[in-house]
Design a protein around this motif. Structure first.
Motif, short mmCIF file in Angstrom:
data_model
loop_
_atom_site.label_atom_id
_atom_site.label_comp_id
_atom_site.label_asym_id
_atom_site.label_seq_id
_atom_site.Cartn_x
_atom_site.Cartn_y
_atom_site.Cartn_z
N VAL A 167 0.56 -0.95 0.46
CA VAL A 167 -0.26 -0.21 -0.81
C VAL A 167 0.80 1.29 0.13
CG1 VAL A 167 -1.41 1.01 1.23
CG2 VAL A 167 -1.91 -0.98 1.40
N GLU A 168 0.63 2.07 -1.03
CA GLU A 168 1.14 3.36 -0.99
C GLU A 168 -0.15 4.52 -0.13
OE1 GLU A 168 4.59 4.39 -3.79
OE2 GLU A 168 2.96 5.63 -3.92
N ILE A 169 1.37 5.31 0.39
CA ILE A 169 0.53 6.73 0.40
C ILE A 169 0.73 7.83 -0.18
CG2 ILE A 169 -0.04 7.94 2.20
CD1 ILE A 169 0.54 6.48 4.20
N HIS A 170 0.36 8.72 -0.90
CA HIS A 170 0.61 9.29 -1.36
C HIS A 170 0.90 11.08 -0.95
CE1 HIS A 170 1.96 12.50 -4.59
NE2 HIS A 170 0.75 11.51 -5.90
N ALA A 171 2.08 11.30 -0.72
CA ALA A 171 1.94 12.57 0.06
C ALA A 171 2.75 13.60 -0.11
CB ALA A 171 2.61 11.66 1.47
N GLY A 172 2.58 13.03 -1.81
CA GLY A 172 3.87 14.87 -2.86
C GLY A 172 2.44 14.93 -3.73
N HIS A 173 3.36 15.79 -4.30
CA HIS A 173 2.54 16.19 -6.01
C HIS A 173 1.22 17.20 -5.39
CE1 HIS A 173 3.81 12.85 -8.50
NE2 HIS A 173 5.29 13.72 -7.70
N GLU A 228 10.27 20.52 -3.36
CA GLU A 228 9.46 20.98 -4.37
C GLU A 228 9.69 21.41 -5.43
OE1 GLU A 228 6.86 20.23 -0.08
OE2 GLU A 228 7.45 22.22 -1.39
N LEU A 229 10.81 22.16 -5.82
CA LEU A 229 11.32 22.85 -6.92
C LEU A 229 10.54 24.44 -6.95
CD1 LEU A 229 11.76 19.94 -9.31
CD2 LEU A 229 13.90 21.45 -7.48
N GLY A 233 8.84 26.44 -0.90
CA GLY A 233 8.81 25.01 -0.85
C GLY A 233 9.54 23.92 -0.13
N ASN A 234 9.35 23.03 0.40
CA ASN A 234 10.64 22.34 1.22
C ASN A 234 11.35 22.37 -0.31
OD1 ASN A 234 9.69 21.18 3.70
ND2 ASN A 234 7.79 20.07 2.32
N ALA A 258 8.37 17.80 -6.73
CA ALA A 258 8.13 19.20 -7.29
C ALA A 258 6.29 18.77 -7.09
CB ALA A 258 7.76 19.00 -8.60
N LEU A 259 5.81 20.24 -7.48
CA LEU A 259 4.41 21.14 -6.93
C LEU A 259 3.40 20.97 -7.80
CD1 LEU A 259 4.55 22.61 -3.98
CD2 LEU A 259 4.40 20.05 -4.07
N ASN A 260 1.63 21.04 -7.78
CA ASN A 260 1.36 21.12 -9.08
C ASN A 260 2.30 22.85 -9.65
OD1 ASN A 260 -0.15 19.68 -9.02
ND2 ASN A 260 -2.14 21.32 -7.86
N PRO A 261 3.55 23.87 -9.42
CA PRO A 261 3.22 25.40 -10.28
C PRO A 261 4.69 24.55 -10.24
CG PRO A 261 2.81 25.77 -7.51
CD PRO A 261 2.53 23.66 -7.97
N SER A 262 5.46 23.31 -10.63
CA SER A 262 6.14 23.08 -11.09
C SER A 262 6.00 21.67 -11.34
CB SER A 262 7.82 22.91 -9.58
OG SER A 262 7.45 22.53 -8.95
N ILE A 263 5.20 21.73 -12.32
CA ILE A 263 4.43 20.13 -12.31
C ILE A 263 5.47 19.88 -13.73
CG2 ILE A 263 2.84 21.09 -14.97
CD1 ILE A 263 1.31 18.84 -13.63
N GLN A 264 6.73 20.46 -14.52
CA GLN A 264 7.13 19.63 -15.28
C GLN A 264 8.83 19.28 -14.90
OE1 GLN A 264 6.77 23.43 -13.84
NE2 GLN A 264 9.25 23.63 -14.28
#
Length: 666
Positions: A167-173, A228-229, A233-234, A258-264
């Motif tokens: 089981v994976e917990i998504h804690a990013g993006h 998080e770029l 951010g972190n 990365a996060l939404n603003p750094s989706i690339q």
């Protein structure tokens, strides 16, 4: 087994799970689920194909633990009720039969959910949106957080009941847990905000609920945006700090970015190197001494092997590469690297279809992401002679497909090489991955004895007729669109002029200096072609301007490419003139019109990149030459209408097979 990849194909055990190799398929949204959130037959076939292809661990895409509040995507999988277990079990059963371990990623979208889909205001750590211009969420109370953590636990228990090994917990993006971990989205002043320990508190609650639900023998993975770029951010150090409070509950760290603003950097741009994120996996691995997954544009088995050999990670995460070729692992294990259909990181069929397009997953270079090579079971029942004009990617796919069906195929190409425009565009440094597709097609064609390629042949209707074909496929491609603008054609043809097209850039790609400071470059056209030119010159220090007639630049691009474009524009101070029309071309300046006013813009280099147009010089002659003949005539790819590689590849596979079937050959 190929001894060159001994690390890649060694087993790995974590708690009660043993993977047969070190390749993990990354969780990627697909829009293949049914509308109610259950697994479709097509969805199961998609994952089973990757299991059959030898993948060691398959991490199924993010699945919703709380509906509709936490849902993400147009058709997202759900696990918030027991009724979803049977179809999920059918999936794990099918994949286990091929020796794959199965994991599933639990997720709550938080502020990344859309009220237009959920019918409610998004929720999050605070009122900060997950991306610029995004919806403002409402902060969750402690009681709500406890309830959501319990939802994760219930979902994890269902996952184990459905046969998942991990089981994976998504804690990013920029999803809910990430919205608590990241300082860019968490401005709370209570026990869930501020210091790293507080920001990690909700994630810890989720981990504890999941561990309690799955018991001691099921591994738990945590997906992170290690770096998080984004500004504020972190960084890696920030991530390592909050992991101090989570580490003891985690067995595997899935180290993304990365996060939404750094989706690339989350959905890697095509110019990023194989394994470019591995430094993040190494940092986590060295500190916590636990298995980590390294990801990031890993296309080459040798690159994957090298990362493991260096100790950067314990597992290699491959996402889009397994969409492109579900047999990546089997081919690498055999040492048959040249036959791997390497992802070109174009983000068109995967990201472009899904994010914003709300369409199911597709792939530019793999015309059947759920059926794989099943088309090869279709064989001709009587002799069939096929002639293909044009050896670009569409023509090569058509020729290979027809030959694999048992036809006798002749492929005619005017140039002295095959691959078409893809080969030319790949000469631009940032587009170098594009060359992998024609390379693959060339290798595939070379293995077909019933396919003959003739280069340096300017196909005409008479030449094609001499082969007595049963099916003719025209795939002559496209050429730059050059409208009758005052002065354009004259100056493009004048060697004393500084006006050029995209093909001029490609032909002279090695002549431009690395430092172009003080030089002025103006690009007409804000589509994909014009942006290729901007992204070539702007980093070299040129004073760059892009001009677009429409109100915005980059129309039709996927989310990752748009983010990459914006980053380049901001970093290199590219001037953007939208709603601006080109009126006249002079040898060293453009006359443009904006808001009814004309202006003259001088340049050292002026590029006119208004897109491409269909080039089908023999199509009319073909229809006349074969009038009355009982044969098939197909016009495919850019020679129908200038589009994208994905359209030509799809037609080269499916239209050819369908036409052969309609003609009674299959």
């Amino acid at each position: 087994m190929n001894n060159n990849f001994k690390h890649l194909f060694s087993p790995l055990s974590v708690r009660g799970m043993t993977m047969k190799n070190r390749v993990a398929m990354m969780p990627m949204g697909s829009n293949l689920a049914e509308h109610d959130g259950s697994m479709s037959d097509e969805h199961i076939a998609y994952y089973e194909l990757r299991a059959k292809g030898g993948t060691g661990l398959i991490l199924v895409e993010n699945i919703c633990v709380k509906y509709p509040e936490g849902s993400n995507g147009t058709t997202q999988l759900r696990i918030d009720k027991d009724c979803y277990i049977p179809r999920l079990f059918k999936l794990t059963e099918a994949c286990h039969r091929h020796g794959a371990c199965m994991g599933i990623q639990l997720n709550h979208a938080g502020a990344s959910a859309m009220s237009a889909r959920t019918g409610m205001q998004p929720v999050s750590s605070s009122v900060l949106p997950s991306k610029p211009g995004g919806e403002c969420p409402r902060p969750l109370s402690r009681e709500e957080l406890e309830s959501i953590a319990a939802d994760y636990g219930a979902a994890a228990k269902r996952a184990v009941n459905a046969g998942f090994d991990l089981v994976e917990i998504h804690a990013g993006h920029s999803y809910l847990i990430s919205q608590f971990l990241s300082p860019t989205m968490n401005d709370r002043t209570d026990e869930f905000g501020g210091c790293a320990k507080n920001r990690a508190r909700f994630c810890r609650m989720v981990i504890d609920e999941v561990r309690s639900a799955v018991g001691p023998h099921v591994p738990v993975s945590l997906r992170l945006s290690v770096d998080e770029l984004v500004e504020g951010g972190n960084t890696i150090d920030g991530c390592l700090e909050y992991l101090e409070y989570l580490n003891d509950g985690v067995d595997i760290f899935d180290t993304s970015a990365a996060l939404n603003p750094s989706i690339q950097y989350q959905i890697d741009a095509n110019y990023l190197a194989d394994g470019w994120r591995s430094y993040m996996a190494r940092a986590v691995r060295e500190k916590f001494l636990k298995p980590t997954i390294a990801i990031g544009n890993i296309r080459s088995p040798q690159a994957a092997e090298d990362l493991l050999a260096k100790g950067d990670a314990d597992l290699i995460g491959i996402g889009r590469g397994l969409i492109a070729d579900p047999d990546w692992c089997s081919k690498a294990r055999r040492g048959d690297v040249s036959s791997i259909r390497k992802c070109i990181s174009c983000n068109v069929g995967c990201v472009g279809n899904r994010i914003g397009g709300n369409r199911p997953l597709r792939c530019t270079i793999n015309p059947d992401v759920t059926g794989g090579d099943s088309y090869k079971r279709k064989k001709v029942t009587r002799p069939c002679n096929v002639v293909v004009a044009g050896a670009g990617t569409a023509g090569l796919e058509a020729a290979c497909t027809a030959a694999e069906a048992g036809c006798s195929v002749t492929l005619l190409e005017k140039q002295d090489h095959i691959g078409g425009l893809s080969v030319e565009i790949s000469k631009i440094p940032a587009k170098r991955r594009l060359a992998d597709f024609p390379d693959y097609l060339r290798h595939r064609a070379a293995g077909l004895d019933n396919l003959t390629i003739k280069t340096g042949v300017d196909a005409t209707a008479d030449i094609i007729r001499s082969f007595r074909p049963d099916l003719v496929v025209n795939a002559t491609g496209s050429v730059p669109l050059l409208p009758p603008i005052d002065g354009l054609h004259e100056n493009l043809a004048d060697r004393e002029s500084d006006v050029y097209s995209i093909l001029d850039l490609i032909r002279n790609i090695d002549r431009y200096p690395e430092d172009m400071s003080g030089k002025s470059v103006i690009v007409i056209g804000g589509g994909a072609v014009g942006l290729d030119v901007v992204e070539f010159f702007a980093p070299r220090g040129a004073d760059t301007t892009i001009i677009e007639m429409m109100p915005s630049i980059g129309n039709g691009l996927d989310a990752s490419s748009i983010a990459s474009m914006k980053e380049c524009m901001e970093k290199h101070k590219v001037k953007q003139l939208v709603s601006t029309a080109l009126k006249k071309v002079n040898p060293h300046s453009f006359i443009v019109e904006q808001g009814g006013k004309e202006a003259e813009l001088p340049f050292d280099y002026g590029f006119v990149c208004l897109g491409m147009k269909a080039h089908a010089p023999i199509w009319d002659a073909l229809t006349r030459a074969f009038e009355g003949w009982d044969i098939g005539l197909l016009n495919i790819g850019d020679s129908v209408r200038a589009r994208r590689i994905i359209d030509g590849t799809d037609a080269g596979r499916h239209m050819v097979l369908n036409t052969l079937e309609q003609l009674g050959y299959l």
